[in-house]
Design a protein around this motif. Sequence first.
Motif, PDB file in Angstrom:
ATOM      1  N   ASN A 185      27.210  40.835  65.610  1.00 40.82           N
ATOM      2  CA  ASN A 185      27.763  39.871  66.555  1.00 40.82           C
ATOM      3  C   ASN A 185      28.316  40.680  67.722  1.00 40.82           C
ATOM      4  O   ASN A 185      29.290  41.416  67.550  1.00 40.82           O
ATOM      5  CB  ASN A 185      28.878  39.065  65.879  1.00 40.82           C
ATOM      6  CG  ASN A 185      29.743  38.344  66.901  1.00 40.82           C
ATOM      7  OD1 ASN A 185      29.291  38.019  68.001  1.00 40.82           O
ATOM      8  ND2 ASN A 185      30.987  38.094  66.535  1.00 40.82           N
ATOM      9  N   PRO A 186      27.689  40.545  68.918  1.00 41.45           N
ATOM     10  CA  PRO A 186      28.177  41.376  70.027  1.00 41.45           C
ATOM     11  C   PRO A 186      29.541  40.928  70.551  1.00 41.45           C
ATOM     12  O   PRO A 186      30.195  41.676  71.270  1.00 41.45           O
ATOM     13  CB  PRO A 186      27.097  41.190  71.098  1.00 41.45           C
ATOM     14  CG  PRO A 186      26.463  39.872  70.800  1.00 41.45           C
ATOM     15  CD  PRO A 186      26.562  39.695  69.302  1.00 41.45           C
ATOM     16  N   GLY A 187      29.955  39.696  70.226  1.00 40.69           N
ATOM     17  CA  GLY A 187      31.173  39.130  70.825  1.00 40.69           C
ATOM     18  C   GLY A 187      30.854  38.675  72.241  1.00 40.69           C
ATOM     19  O   GLY A 187      29.784  38.986  72.776  1.00 40.69           O
ATOM     20  N   GLU A 211      29.264  47.861  77.423  1.00 42.73           N
ATOM     21  CA  GLU A 211      30.398  48.209  76.560  1.00 42.73           C
ATOM     22  C   GLU A 211      30.168  47.861  75.086  1.00 42.73           C
ATOM     23  O   GLU A 211      30.841  48.413  74.219  1.00 42.73           O
ATOM     24  CB  GLU A 211      31.671  47.520  77.069  1.00 42.73           C
ATOM     25  CG  GLU A 211      32.229  48.157  78.329  1.00 42.73           C
ATOM     26  CD  GLU A 211      33.404  47.372  78.903  1.00 42.73           C
ATOM     27  OE1 GLU A 211      34.547  47.836  78.767  1.00 42.73           O
ATOM     28  OE2 GLU A 211      33.160  46.302  79.498  1.00 42.73           O
ATOM     29  N   VAL A 212      29.255  46.918  74.803  1.00 44.28           N
ATOM     30  CA  VAL A 212      29.051  46.542  73.394  1.00 44.28           C
ATOM     31  C   VAL A 212      27.915  47.338  72.726  1.00 44.28           C
ATOM     32  O   VAL A 212      27.600  47.114  71.559  1.00 44.28           O
ATOM     33  CB  VAL A 212      28.823  45.013  73.212  1.00 44.28           C
ATOM     34  CG1 VAL A 212      29.997  44.227  73.762  1.00 44.28           C
ATOM     35  CG2 VAL A 212      27.508  44.528  73.812  1.00 44.28           C
ATOM     36  N   THR A 213      27.301  48.291  73.462  1.00 46.33           N
ATOM     37  CA  THR A 213      26.120  48.964  72.908  1.00 46.33           C
ATOM     38  C   THR A 213      26.385  50.045  71.837  1.00 46.33           C
ATOM     39  O   THR A 213      25.469  50.333  71.069  1.00 46.33           O
ATOM     40  CB  THR A 213      25.252  49.599  74.024  1.00 46.33           C
ATOM     41  OG1 THR A 213      26.064  50.538  74.759  1.00 46.33           O
ATOM     42  CG2 THR A 213      24.690  48.542  74.954  1.00 46.33           C
ATOM     43  N   ALA A 234      30.686  43.849  67.048  1.00 50.00           N
ATOM     44  CA  ALA A 234      30.714  44.973  67.999  1.00 50.00           C
ATOM     45  C   ALA A 234      32.137  45.331  68.412  1.00 50.00           C
ATOM     46  O   ALA A 234      32.483  46.501  68.531  1.00 50.00           O
ATOM     47  CB  ALA A 234      29.873  44.653  69.229  1.00 50.00           C
ATOM     48  N   ARG A 235      32.981  44.326  68.599  1.00 46.90           N
ATOM     49  CA  ARG A 235      34.353  44.613  69.067  1.00 46.90           C
ATOM     50  C   ARG A 235      35.191  45.288  67.986  1.00 46.90           C
ATOM     51  O   ARG A 235      35.887  46.265  68.258  1.00 46.90           O
ATOM     52  CB  ARG A 235      35.019  43.324  69.518  1.00 46.90           C
ATOM     53  CG  ARG A 235      34.424  42.829  70.831  1.00 46.90           C
ATOM     54  CD  ARG A 235      35.232  41.682  71.342  1.00 46.90           C
ATOM     55  NE  ARG A 235      34.665  41.183  72.572  1.00 46.90           N
ATOM     56  CZ  ARG A 235      35.220  40.227  73.291  1.00 46.90           C
ATOM     57  NH1 ARG A 235      36.346  39.674  72.889  1.00 46.90           N
ATOM     58  NH2 ARG A 235      34.646  39.814  74.387  1.00 46.90           N
TER      59      ARG A 235
END
Length: 242
Positions: A185-187, A211-213, A234-235
């Motif tokens: 879930n990348p957020g 930033e989520v990579t 991801a967060r």
Amino acid sequence: MGRLDGKVALITGGSRGIGKAIAVAYAREGAKVFICARKAASLKKAAAEIRAVGGAVRWCAADLSKAREVKRVVRQVVHDYGTIHILVNNASILGPREPITRYPLSAWAEVLKVNLTALFLVTREVLGVMIPQRDGVIVNLSSGVGRIGKARWGAYAAAKFGVEGLTQVVADEVKEWNIRVNAVNPGGARTAMRAQAYPDEEPLTLPTPEEVTPVFVYLAGDESREITGRSFDARDWLKKFN
Ligand SMILES: NC(=O)c1ccc[n+]([C@@H]2O[C@H](COP(=O)([O-])OP(=O)(O)OC[C@H]3O[C@@H](n4cnc5c(N)ncnc54)[C@H](OP(=O)(O)O)[C@@H]3O)[C@@H](O)[C@H]2O)c1
């Protein structure tokens, strides 16, 4: 030395947003990347950005909800690069933000086709390449509403719950061939889809796709070689490892 040197990665929906950011991140780590989406013009632009960071990139326009087009894409990747080591199932559409009582059947069918059936089609085709080489990594894009349902997320949420379930099914089926399958879930991230879902939100309050990579690089590389059948956020991952 990049963390993905010598790897070939297929990223669906790699023409913009999170998919494009993952493609750039993989290229920076030394992978050869192949991106696909429906619109050729945005793929061409994304490919130029990936080349600008020194990456090897190929692309092909295709509607992945059509089995024949999925076969064509996978054939093209193998033709261009010889194999596929990493698959990122990222392509997705939002669909209407309507309650179930007003959700049109046509939209329901379309969202499930693109967000779940296409992911199954691409996975099935790519496993035909990964199983004989006994090596591969698959990362599926999920969502917060694929874990906890919320009002007015209809078919999108139902499809993402399906993605979470399919991730576990496939992970269990292919572990004997050294193939790993995880969901992320990348957020909320600053993309076209997020702006469509939350038109009143200030985009600058959100993380950029870049930033989520890091979690996607981690899951594609050897550092995560023991990890399969898991769901990542991801967060949270960023908080834990950075
Ligand atoms: N952004 C967020 O806040 C957020 C939050 C949670 C989860 N996610 C998930 O993260 C992933 C990326 O989201 P995003 O925000 O980057 O989305 P996006 O900006 O809308 O990009 C979606 C990508 O998918 C492609 N695509 C859509 N339908 C397709 C089809 N039938 N065949 C092939 N390609 C297709 C699009 O290109 P074409 O239109 O040219 O086909 C585009 O490249 C998605 O799985 C999404 O559900 C995003």
